[in-house]
Motif scaffolding. Structure first.
Motif: not given
Length: 876
Positions: A709-718
């Protein structure tokens, strides 16, 4: 007949998961499609006469002679060529037996598939098999012996040596993967941080100092003498004066050998007079200015092998020789000896053929013999001065006869010199007595000793001396591979790969991953481009810093070469949709499924296959896999999800806005989809699908729910992190979306997202891909017509066999079938099309560029953003 293409498959492939080494030849029979073998007069008789050993091919008949029966009743030439290619390899000493011949959708064009041991040999066998078939058809002569000899020569040039090959075979028997590094004998065992390297019998653990000592015979001799190890007396010489001085001290007979020599090169043994000594000095100095002169020790030549400081084998070596019968000449006896089935060309058999060379003629001259001399009955005539197997020598295993004191001494020597793999040459009457009693001595200590004499002695028990090498490199409990998650499918592969990689990295692993835009290690791009094939996978697996591999695995690489790995821990299949159909003999979704499932068939039995329960063709194989299976769905009530829940199996679903792992009826919520930036506030449903796939794969590997969950929250698409995957760029009055969508399924995903986007006007920049089917191009045009108010049609950089007019015509046909009156214009160049769209943008416009050259489009949009910011600064 015409060969259209030959490719070598090197990993699990669409023909076989277990048989990784296959040649696939696409063969057009041309007019021979009309002539099966029973319509070619005399063909059966000619092929049986030329290659009688084909009688062993049972074929589909299942009995000896089955293939010949098929030829007699009528079979097509592709099938015949498959069997010829297999048999000529076998006749050349490479026993192969798997083959398949299948007609393609194009009449008369076949895929002829057969296995090989050496790639270059397999390719040559394919080409030559066609020539043999053509000669048989036309009734022309064909020199089969020359072909077999050529195959042997190619094999000897490219194959691993017997020592290297034995270690590789032992590793394979333990399911340890291996990669050949270059074209020599340098080999990597294992993957990533757990790899070990060796070359011949030098390992990554071999001390370079120890090798230097062993190569310096004088230093070796001195160190052994100082450690109370018996060595021959003698000294170093550089000229005839030195030679005279040493001979006066030690007397005849003597041995002369170059200080830095190996494999017996430059050596002269049992020299008994001054003239012979001078010749021996001259011969040795061809290899080294400094020459060792020692007292000749009588007895037999023994080799003791010590691995990891433990003696594992011993052999008595006998130089190539013949035994007279009182009737045949020396040359005739050599020819007779070479007919021994155990002798072969190079390293193909237990023994090597004896060749007459300068050494042979010099030895005969000393005896005042020639090749025409007839030795007496029982007389032994030695033909080589050294006992190397590569020059025709023989070996007798004596491992069980070595005295305990000699074993201890050999193990001491390996430690004194410092070699992990150590060959010790001993001259003695026997090894059953301690050397101090038999009068024997240590002649040499060898780094990189050959294993052949122990693996396949001409007499006595063979010894598996490769096993202790692998034991040393991988002691019990030491891992030899790294975790591998492989991602395949039609759409979503790259994003899913990046999501999994981010989760892995966030959990403390050094991750290497491949995508359609590049090869990365810890988010650093090391190679740019479409890197979803086997070479890119190998790049990651060869890197000694990588602890975890996540590999996007596309259709093209599987078809060209097979997978770049033998097994993976988890295989993810995102979906199977219509794309690339009509290419490379893949014409239907059923064909495409066969390609994609290669990844899942390569999952370890204890591993997991992850499938999309919402995708029809993915679920066609759900019950046909050898690994554990878990599925994901955007619908908690999907029938497959319900079935899995009843069975207590693991799934991942999107329910009530949450991404949720289900174990039976139990729910473990990872988090709200809208909280994960990649989902665009939960609006991009296809991105939620990618999150489901990545979450499920990560959970199955063993990562915790909170960590995922924490990893998915910090994956910022760019544009930097996920180039070409729903990249949205904001301007003051409009927005630009750039995405890699290029097939109907991808277009539908964008359409679904745009339904949730508010805009005064939606402009689309699209193109048709030239190597897709007409219907695919039309369907993309139809979907574009539905989702855009205005369309700019541009052209691909590579038209792939079509004209611009043809592709644009198909797109326009599709747009007109969309049921919506949409305006359009044609601007061929992508950059110009993008500039035009931004120039015509009004307040609230949303531009979508479905681009194949992502980097160019992104660079342009970012340049415009920077320009807008600069103008704002000027106005402040």
């Amino acid at each position: 007949m015409k060969i259209e293409k030959i490719q070598a498959l090197r990993g699990p492939n669409i023909w076989s998961i277990r048989r990784k080494k296959l040649i696939q030849m696409r063969l057009d029979l041309e007019e021979m499609e009309n002539y099966p073998t029973n319509k070619i007069e005399g063909f059966r008789e000619r092929i049986e006469k030329l290659i009688p050993s084909l009688i062993t091919h049972r074929c589909s008949e299942g009995v000896e002679g089955g293939f010949f029966h098929r030829v007699e009743t009528g079979t097509w030439m592709g099938h015949v060529i498959e069997h010829i290619a297999l048999e000529i390899q076998t006749l050349a000493g490479m026993d192969v037996g798997f083959g398949r011949t299948r007609e393609t959708k194009t009449p008369g064009v076949y895929n002829v598939v057969f296995n090989y041991l050496e790639e270059n040999v397999g390719i040559y066998a394919a080409e030559e098999a066609v020539k043999i078939a053509e000669a048989l058809i036309e009734g022309k002569e064909y020199n089969l012996n020359a072909c077999i000899q050529k195959l042997k020569e190619i094999r000897e040039r490219v194959r691993l040596g017997p020592s290297t090959g034995s270690i590789v075979e032992e590793a394979v028997s333990r399911k340890i993967p291996w990669i050949r590094l270059g074209t020599n004998s340098l080999v990597q065992l294992g993957y990533g941080v757990n790899q070990q390297r060796f070359q011949a019998t030098i390992t990554g653990k071999t001390s370079s100092i120890a090798v230097d000592i062993a190569c310096n015979k004088e230093l070796t001799k001195r160190m052994l003498h100082d450690a109370a190890i018996p060595v021959p007396i003698g000294d170093l010489v550089v000229d005839e004066e030195d030679l005279k001085s040493v001979i006066r001290k030690i007397g005849y007979p003597i041995v002369l050998k170059p200080l830095d020599g190996n494999h017996g090169k430059g050596s002269s043994i049992n020299v008994n007079d001054w003239d012979a000594a001078k010749i021996g000095l001259e011969h040795a100095q061809k290899y080294s200015r400094k020459v060792i002169v020692e007292k000749y020790i009588t007895g037999y030549d023994f080799r003791v092998l010590v691995i990891d400081n433990k003696m594992v084998a011993a052999a008595r070596r006998v130089p190539a020789h013949i035994v007279g019968d009182g009737e045949l000449s020396i040359q005739q006896l050599i020819d007779k000896e070479n007919q021994d089935p155990r002798r072969g060309y190079g390293h193909e058999n237990v023994l090597t053929e004896i060749e007459v060379d300068k050494d042979t003629l010099e030895l005969l001259e000393k005896l005042q013999y020639t090749l025409e001399t007839i030795p007496q009955k029982g007389e032994v005539v030695y033909l080589k001065s050294t006992a190397n197997l590569s020059t025709g020598g023989t070996s007798i295993d004596v491992t069980d006869m070595v005295h305990p004191e000699n074993i201890t001494m050999a193990e001491r020597i390996s430690k004194i010199i410092g070699l992990d793999v150590c060959g010790i040459d001993i001259m003695a009457e026997n090894l059953t007595q301690p050397l101090k009693e038999s009068g024997g001595a240590i002649i040499e200590v060898n780094a990189a000793p050959g294993f052949r004499m122990h693996l396949a002695p001409s007499e006595g028990l063979p010894r598996n001396v490769a096993a202790p090498v692998v034991d040393m490199l991988y002691p019990q409990g030491k891992p030899f591979t790294i975790p591998i998650i492989a991602v395949t499918g039609t759409n979503g592969k790259t994003t899913t790969t990046r999501l999994i990689s981010h989760i892995v990295k966030s959990n403390g692993y050094r991750v290497g991953f491949t995508t359609s835009d590049g090869i990365y290690i810890q988010n650093t791009m090391l190679s740019k481009g479409d890197t979803t094939g086997p070479l890119s996978a190998e790049f990651i697996l060869k890197d000694p810093t990588v602890e975890f591999a996540v590999l996007e695995t596309a259709r093209g690489g599987i078809l060209r070469s097979g997978l770049g790995f033998s097994q993976c821990d988890i295989g993810v299949l995102t979906n199977i949709e219509e794309d690339h159909l009509g290419m490379n003999d893949i014409h239907s979704l059923r064909d495409l499924t066969k390609v994609k499932r290669v990844v899942l068939d390569s999952v370890k039995k204890t591993g997991w296959s992850v499938l999309n329960a919402d995708n029809e063709y993915s679920m066609k194989i759900v019950n046909d896999l050898d690994s554990n299976v878990a599925i994901f769905s955007m619908d908690e009530n999907n029938p497959y999800i319900v079935k899995f829940a009843k069975e207590g199996r693991i799934t991942c679903v999107y329910e009530e806005g949450f991404v949720t792992i289900k174990k039976g009826d139990w729910k473990i919520r990872i988090g709200k989809a809208k909280d994960f930036p990649i989902t665009m506030d939960g609006k991009a449903r296809f991105m939620i699908e990618n999150v489901l796939a990545a979450s499920l794969a990560s959970y199955l590997y063993g990562f915790g729910i909170e960590d995922i969950s924490n990893s998915l929250r910090t994956f910022i698409p760019s544009a930097q992190l996920t180039p070409g995957r729903l990249n949205v760029f904001k301007f003051k009055s409009f927005k630009v979306l750039i995405d890699f969508a290029h097939n109907p399924s991808g277009y539908e995903a964008i359409e679904d997202y745009l339904k949730n986007v508010e805009a005064t006007k939606k402009i689309g920049i699209i193109s048709g891909v030239g190597d897709r089917r007409d219907n695919d191009i039309r369907e993309c045009g139809k979907i574009a017509g539905r989702m855009f108010d205005h369309i700019i049609i541009r052209n691909e950089k590579h038209l792939r066999g079509r004209t611009e007019e043809e592709i644009n015509g198909l797109i326009i046909e599709g747009m007109q079938a969309s049921g919506k009156d949409v305006s359009y214009e044609i601007i061929p160049k992508e950059i110009e099309a993008l500039k035009h769209a931004m120039g015509m943008a009004e307040e609230g416009t949303f531009i979508t560029a479905l681009s194949d050259v992502i980097s160019n489009a992104i660079d342009l949009v970012q340049e415009y953003q920077a320009r807008e910011l600069l103008e704002d600064d000027k106005n402040i």
